[in-house]
Design a protein around this motif. Structure first.
Motif, PDB file in Angstrom:
ATOM      1  N   LEU A  20      15.782 -32.837 -11.039  1.00  0.00           N
ATOM      2  CA  LEU A  20      15.392 -33.058  -9.650  1.00  0.00           C
ATOM      3  C   LEU A  20      14.702 -34.406  -9.494  1.00  0.00           C
ATOM      4  N   GLY A  21      13.863 -34.757 -10.476  1.00  0.00           N
ATOM      5  CA  GLY A  21      13.179 -36.042 -10.424  1.00  0.00           C
ATOM      6  C   GLY A  21      14.140 -37.209 -10.501  1.00  0.00           C
ATOM      7  N   VAL A  22      15.167 -37.076 -11.344  1.00  0.00           N
ATOM      8  CA  VAL A  22      16.192 -38.121 -11.446  1.00  0.00           C
ATOM      9  C   VAL A  22      16.918 -38.267 -10.121  1.00  0.00           C
ATOM     10  N   ALA A  23      17.279 -37.117  -9.511  1.00  0.00           N
ATOM     11  CA  ALA A  23      18.000 -37.152  -8.243  1.00  0.00           C
ATOM     12  C   ALA A  23      17.162 -37.823  -7.153  1.00  0.00           C
ATOM     13  N   ILE A  24      15.863 -37.492  -7.112  1.00  0.00           N
ATOM     14  CA  ILE A  24      14.975 -38.101  -6.120  1.00  0.00           C
ATOM     15  C   ILE A  24      14.874 -39.608  -6.344  1.00  0.00           C
ATOM     16  N   ARG A  25      14.785 -40.013  -7.618  1.00  0.00           N
ATOM     17  CA  ARG A  25      14.703 -41.441  -7.921  1.00  0.00           C
ATOM     18  C   ARG A  25      15.969 -42.171  -7.484  1.00  0.00           C
ATOM     19  N   ILE A  26      17.120 -41.534  -7.691  1.00  0.00           N
ATOM     20  CA  ILE A  26      18.387 -42.150  -7.272  1.00  0.00           C
ATOM     21  C   ILE A  26      18.412 -42.322  -5.764  1.00  0.00           C
ATOM     22  N   PHE A  27      17.981 -41.301  -5.054  1.00  0.00           N
ATOM     23  CA  PHE A  27      17.997 -41.373  -3.589  1.00  0.00           C
ATOM     24  C   PHE A  27      17.018 -42.426  -3.073  1.00  0.00           C
ATOM     25  N   SER A  28      15.893 -42.581  -3.752  1.00  0.00           N
ATOM     26  CA  SER A  28      14.875 -43.503  -3.254  1.00  0.00           C
ATOM     27  C   SER A  28      15.130 -44.940  -3.671  1.00  0.00           C
ATOM     28  N   THR A  29      15.680 -45.149  -4.882  1.00  0.00           N
ATOM     29  CA  THR A  29      15.891 -46.514  -5.382  1.00  0.00           C
ATOM     30  C   THR A  29      17.333 -46.922  -5.416  1.00  0.00           C
ATOM     31  N   ARG A  30      18.259 -45.939  -5.330  1.00  0.00           N
ATOM     32  CA  ARG A  30      19.697 -46.183  -5.390  1.00  0.00           C
ATOM     33  C   ARG A  30      20.085 -46.923  -6.656  1.00  0.00           C
ATOM     34  N   SER A  31      19.394 -46.612  -7.752  1.00  0.00           N
ATOM     35  CA  SER A  31      19.746 -47.201  -9.034  1.00  0.00           C
ATOM     36  C   SER A  31      19.538 -46.153 -10.117  1.00  0.00           C
ATOM     37  N   THR A  32      20.173 -46.376 -11.254  1.00  0.00           N
ATOM     38  CA  THR A  32      20.078 -45.422 -12.351  1.00  0.00           C
ATOM     39  C   THR A  32      19.868 -46.146 -13.661  1.00  0.00           C
ATOM     40  N   SER A  33      19.237 -45.451 -14.614  1.00  0.00           N
ATOM     41  CA  SER A  33      19.134 -45.950 -15.976  1.00  0.00           C
ATOM     42  C   SER A  33      20.170 -45.242 -16.827  1.00  0.00           C
ATOM     43  N   ASN A  34      20.390 -45.748 -18.042  1.00  0.00           N
ATOM     44  CA  ASN A  34      21.339 -45.104 -18.939  1.00  0.00           C
ATOM     45  C   ASN A  34      20.889 -43.684 -19.284  1.00  0.00           C
ATOM     46  N   LYS A  35      19.591 -43.464 -19.409  1.00  0.00           N
ATOM     47  CA  LYS A  35      19.081 -42.117 -19.690  1.00  0.00           C
ATOM     48  C   LYS A  35      19.395 -41.170 -18.535  1.00  0.00           C
ATOM     49  N   ASP A  36      19.248 -41.689 -17.301  1.00  0.00           N
ATOM     50  CA  ASP A  36      19.586 -40.873 -16.133  1.00  0.00           C
ATOM     51  C   ASP A  36      21.052 -40.454 -16.194  1.00  0.00           C
ATOM     52  N   LEU A  37      21.914 -41.405 -16.506  1.00  0.00           N
ATOM     53  CA  LEU A  37      23.353 -41.133 -16.521  1.00  0.00           C
ATOM     54  C   LEU A  37      23.692 -40.053 -17.540  1.00  0.00           C
ATOM     55  N   ASP A 157      25.687 -49.229  -6.100  1.00  0.00           N
ATOM     56  CA  ASP A 157      24.944 -50.480  -6.028  1.00  0.00           C
ATOM     57  C   ASP A 157      25.817 -51.672  -5.658  1.00  0.00           C
ATOM     58  N   SER A 158      27.120 -51.458  -5.501  1.00  0.00           N
ATOM     59  CA  SER A 158      27.986 -52.586  -5.140  1.00  0.00           C
ATOM     60  C   SER A 158      27.976 -52.830  -3.636  1.00  0.00           C
ATOM     61  N   CYS A 159      27.631 -51.836  -2.846  1.00  0.00           N
ATOM     62  CA  CYS A 159      27.518 -51.890  -1.378  1.00  0.00           C
ATOM     63  C   CYS A 159      28.765 -52.459  -0.702  1.00  0.00           C
ATOM     64  N   LEU A 160      29.932 -52.162  -1.258  1.00  0.00           N
ATOM     65  CA  LEU A 160      31.178 -52.577  -0.622  1.00  0.00           C
ATOM     66  C   LEU A 160      31.786 -51.452   0.200  1.00  0.00           C
TER      67      LEU A 160
END
Length: 619
Positions: A20-37, A157-160
Motif C-alpha cells: 500500500l505504501g508503494v502504491a501511495i508513493r507511486i500515486f504521489s510522485t509518479r515514479s518508482t524504484s527498482n525495489k518497488d518494481l 513518466d514519459s507523459c506522451l
C-alpha cells in the motif's frame, strides 16, 4: 504451529501495508524504484495499470517527464490491451470499444473476445527472465524494439500518453508481432517458429490498413473510428525484426520484407531498424513517413560502466594498457599516448577487433574479412589471447570476450549479414570503439543518410565506411602470404593519423549517447532495463519522440501516396548490397519453410500462459 497461526496473519498484514505504501508513493510522485518494481511484480500487481492510473494531466505531475517540452506531450492515444478481464484500462472508455469488445453484446450474450496472446507470452518471459528479458540471449535482445518503444510511449513518466482519443495526434497499436511470432520462446519445438504464418490478429491489422475493419473490431474488440479518420496514417506500428512484420516470408531478402511483410508503403507510421539504402532511394517520400531507429540494447551494463570496468580489469591483468608498449597498437595511438591521451578514454593498445560468423546474404565479405584479418597482428593476438583466457564455446563467456575486445580496440569491423545492419554497429559505439562499416546498404538512423532536411548528424564524424566491392577478393592466401596488390584492411586502418582518431573518437562519444535508448543517469546499477521497466529517455528515445512529433496527424502520408502514383523507379525489390547462393536459391528456402510447416502443423495446439485467471488456446 500455534506461533505460525498468529505469525502468518501478521506477515500478511505487514506485506499489505508495504505494498500500500508503494502504491501511495507511486500515486504521489509518479515514479518508482527498482525495489518497488520487484515488490509489485512478486505481489502480482498490474503495474502498468497502476502507473497509468497515477498519471495526471497536469504540468506539476509531469515536472520530471523528459518529454514534457515535446509537441506531442500528452498526445498519443494507446489503444487498451485485452488480457481476458473486462475491467480496468479496458472499460475505462467504452467509446473506443467495438460491440465485440464489450462484456455483453447487443443481444445480451457474453463477448466472444479472446485475450490477446502476445500479452501472456510477454508477461511470462518477463517474469521468468527468458527470451528478450534474458541478458545472455543476444539474438532475442536485438528483437526487443517493440518492448522499448512501448516503454517510451506508455511508461507513466514519459507523459506522451493521453486518455482522450479525440485529442490524440497519434495512435499507438500495442501489438507485439515479434512476441507473438516466437510464441514465448520455449513452448514450441526448436525451428517451429519458422513455420509461423500470418496470425489472425496481424491479418486484422492488414485488413484495417486496406480499409476493411471487420477483423479489427472482432479480433481486437476496438472501434474502427480512428482508423477511418486519417486512413490509419496517424497509427504507429513497431517492427522488431528486419525480415518479419505482419507477415513472415523469411525466404525474401533485400527491402522486399519492408514492403510486403511490414507494409511500409502503406499509411501507418512504421518504426523499424535495418531498412536498406535501396528502399530510401526507390521510395524517399514513403521512407520519410516512417522512422528508422537503432537496434536497442536493454543491457544496462553497457551504460552504467560494468562492462567497461570488467574490460579495464582484464587489460590491467594482461598488461595491455600502454599503446607505446604494445606490438598490436596503431602507431597513431602510441603518438596520442605520448602526447597525453585524448577525448573518449585512454588510447587503446590494440588496433582493431573482428568477431562474426560466416553467414547471411553478405557471406562473401565476411569470408574475406575472416581470411585477411586472421593474418593481422591485432586479430591474431585476440584469437590467441582469448582462446587461452576465456572459454569461448560458452555463450556467456564468449560474449564477455567480445565485450573485452570492443572496449580495448581502437576500431571494430562491422559487416552486413542477413540484413544491412545489426546490433553490433551500435554496440561498438557504446564500447567507444570506432566502427568500420562494410555494408553498402546500411543506413545510420537519425542522420543525414536518412534525410538531410530532418537530421544534421553526419556519420562521417564517428564512423568509417568502406566499399564492399573493393574488399571481396582476399589479399592473403591460407598461409598469410599476400597474393593481391590492393591495400589490406590493416593498411587502410593504419593510414589514420592521430588527429583523425581524435576526431572520430569525439564523434563516437557523441554517437554513444545519441544511439542509446537509455540515459546513463536514470539507469543506476540496473542491468536488466526491460525487466526493471526503466524509462527509455536516452538520445535515441528523444530522437524517436522528435520524429513522431514531425509525423503527428499522419502529415507525411500524402507525399508518400503521391509518390506511389508516380511511375516506378525500377529496381529489384529483392535487391541487396551483396550476392550469395542463399539469395539465389529461393526455391530451396521455400522447400525448407514448407518442411517446417509440415513438421510443426500441430504447433498451436497448446495452452499458453495468460495474464487472466484462465488459459486459452490459439486456433
Amino acid at each position: 504451529m500455534a506461533v505460525l497461526k498468529y505469525l502468518l496473519p501478521i506477515c500478511i498484514l505487514v506485506a499489505g501495508f508495504r505494498i500500500l505504501g508503494v502504491a501511495i508513493r507511486i500515486f504521489s510522485t509518479r515514479s518508482t524504484s527498482n525495489k518497488d518494481l520487484r515488490l509489485l511484480a512478486l505481489a502480482g500487481i498490474p503495474l502498468q495499470e497502476l502507473l497509468h492510473a497515477a498519471a495526471v494531466d497536469s504540468p506539476d505531475a509531469d515536472r520530471h517527464c523528459p518529454f514534457r517540452n515535446s509537441s506531442i506531450y500528452r498526445s498519443i492515444y494507446v489503444y487498451p490491451t485485452f488480457n481476458g478481464t473486462f475491467g480496468g484500462d479496458w472499460t475505462s472508455d467504452p467509446m473506443v470499444l467495438s460491440r465485440y469488445g464489450k462484456p455483453k453484446g447487443a443481444n445480451g450474450t457474453a463477448s466472444p473476445l479472446k485475450p490477446w496472446p502476445w500479452i501472456g507470452y510477454d508477461e511470462t518471459e518477463r517474469k521468468r527472465g527468458i527470451g528478450k528479458y534474458d541478458l545472455s540471449n543476444l539474438l532475442m535482445q536485438s528483437y526487443s524494439l517493440e518492448l522499448v518503444v512501448r516503454d517510451v510511449i506508455t511508461h507513466p513518466d514519459s507523459c506522451l500518453r493521453t486518455d482522450d482519443p479525440e485529442k490524440a495526434k497519434l495512435f499507438y497499436i500495442p501489438y507485439l508481432p515479434s512476441a507473438e511470432y516466437h510464441e514465448e520462446g520455449v513452448l514450441l519445438p526448436r525451428g517451429c517458429e519458422k513455420a509461423f504464418g500470418t496470425s489472425p490478429y496481424a491479418q486484422a491489422i492488414i485488413d484495417a490498413i486496406d480499409g476493411n475493419y471487420d477483423g479489427w473490431e472482432k479480433m481486437f474488440g476496438l472501434t474502427s473510428k480512428y482508423w477511418k479518420r486519417r486512413n490509419g496514417s496517424d497509427h504507429i506500428l513497431v517492427h522488431s525484426e528486419a525480415m518479419h512484420g505482419l507477415r513472415h516470408h523469411i525466404k525474401e531478402r533485400g527491402h522486399y520484407a519492408y514492403i510486403y511483410n511490414q507494409l511500409q508503403l502503406k499509411p501507418p507510421i512504421s518504426i523499424s531498424h535495418g531498412v536498406p539504402k535501396t528502399f530510401f532511394g526507390l521510395h524517399p517520400k514513403c521512407a520519410a513517413k516512417n522512422i528508422l531507429v537503432p537496434y536497442p540494447n536493454p543491457d544496462g551494463r553497457w551504460f552504467n560502466g560494468q562492462h567497461a570496468r570488467a574490460a579495464a580489469e582484464w587489460r590491467n591483468k594482461h598488461n595491455l594498457t600502454d599503446p607505446t608498449d604494445s606490438e598490436v597498437a596503431l602507431e597513431a595511438e602510441a603518438i596520442i599516448a605520448r602526447e597525453g591521451g585524448g577525448l573518449g578514454g585512454s588510447p587503446r593498445a590494440v588496433a582493431f577487433h573482428y568477431h562474426a560468423g560466416i553467414h547471411g546474404s553478405c557471406r562473401q565479405i565476411r569470408e574475406t574479412l575472416a581470411n585477411d584479418l586472421k593474418c593481422t597482428r591485432a586479430v591474431a593476438f585476440w584469437n590467441d589471447t582469448m582462446s587461452n583466457s576465456v572459454h569461448t564455446e560458452d555463450i556467456i563467456a564468449g560474449f564477455q570476450s567480445i565485450i573485452i575486445q570492443m572496449h580495448s580496440s581502437t576500431f571494430s569491423f562491422a559487416p552486413a549479414g542477413d540484413t544491412p545492419g545489426s546490433k553490433r554497429m551500435f554496440d561498438v559505439t557504446f564500447a567507444r570503439s570506432i566502427p568500420v562499416i562494410l555494408s553498402d546498404e546500411f543506413v545510420w538512423p537519425f542522420s543525414t543518410e536518412v534525410d538531410s532536411d530532418e537530421w544534421s548528424w553526419d556519420p562521417a564524424d564517428f564512423a568509417v565506411r568502406l566499399n564492399v566491392s573493393d574488399y571481396l577478393v582476399p589479399r592473403y592466401d591460407s598461409q598469410c602470404k599476400k597474393v593481391n596488390g590492393a591495400r589490406s584492411f590493416q593498411e587502410v586502418i593504419g593510414q589514420f593519423s592521430p588527429d583523425d582518431i581524435r576526431r572520430l573518437r569525439r564523434g563516437v562519444e557523441a554517437a554513444a549517447l545519441r544511439y542509446s535508448f537509455y540515459s546513463h543517469a536514470r539507469i543506476g546499477e540496473s542491468a536488466n532495463l526491460l525487466q526493471d521497466r526503466i524509462l527509455p529517455d536516452g538520445g535515441a528515445a528523444h530522437a524517436l519522440v522528435d520524429a513522431l512529433a514531425n509525423r503527428a496527424k499522419g502529415v507525411r502520408w500524402s507525399d508518400c501516396e503521391k509518390e506511389l502514383k508516380m511511375p516506378p523507379k525500377g529496381g529489384d525489390p529483392n535487391a541487396f548490397g551483396c550476392t550469395s547462393p542463399e539469395t539465389k536459391n529461393l526455391p530451396q528456402l521455400q522447400d525448407q519453410s514448407e518442411k517446417y510447416r509440415l513438421l510443426c502443423s500441430r504447433r498451436r495446439r497448446f495452452t499458453v500462459v495468460s495474464t487472466s485467471t484462465s488459459t486459452h488456446r490459439i486456433t
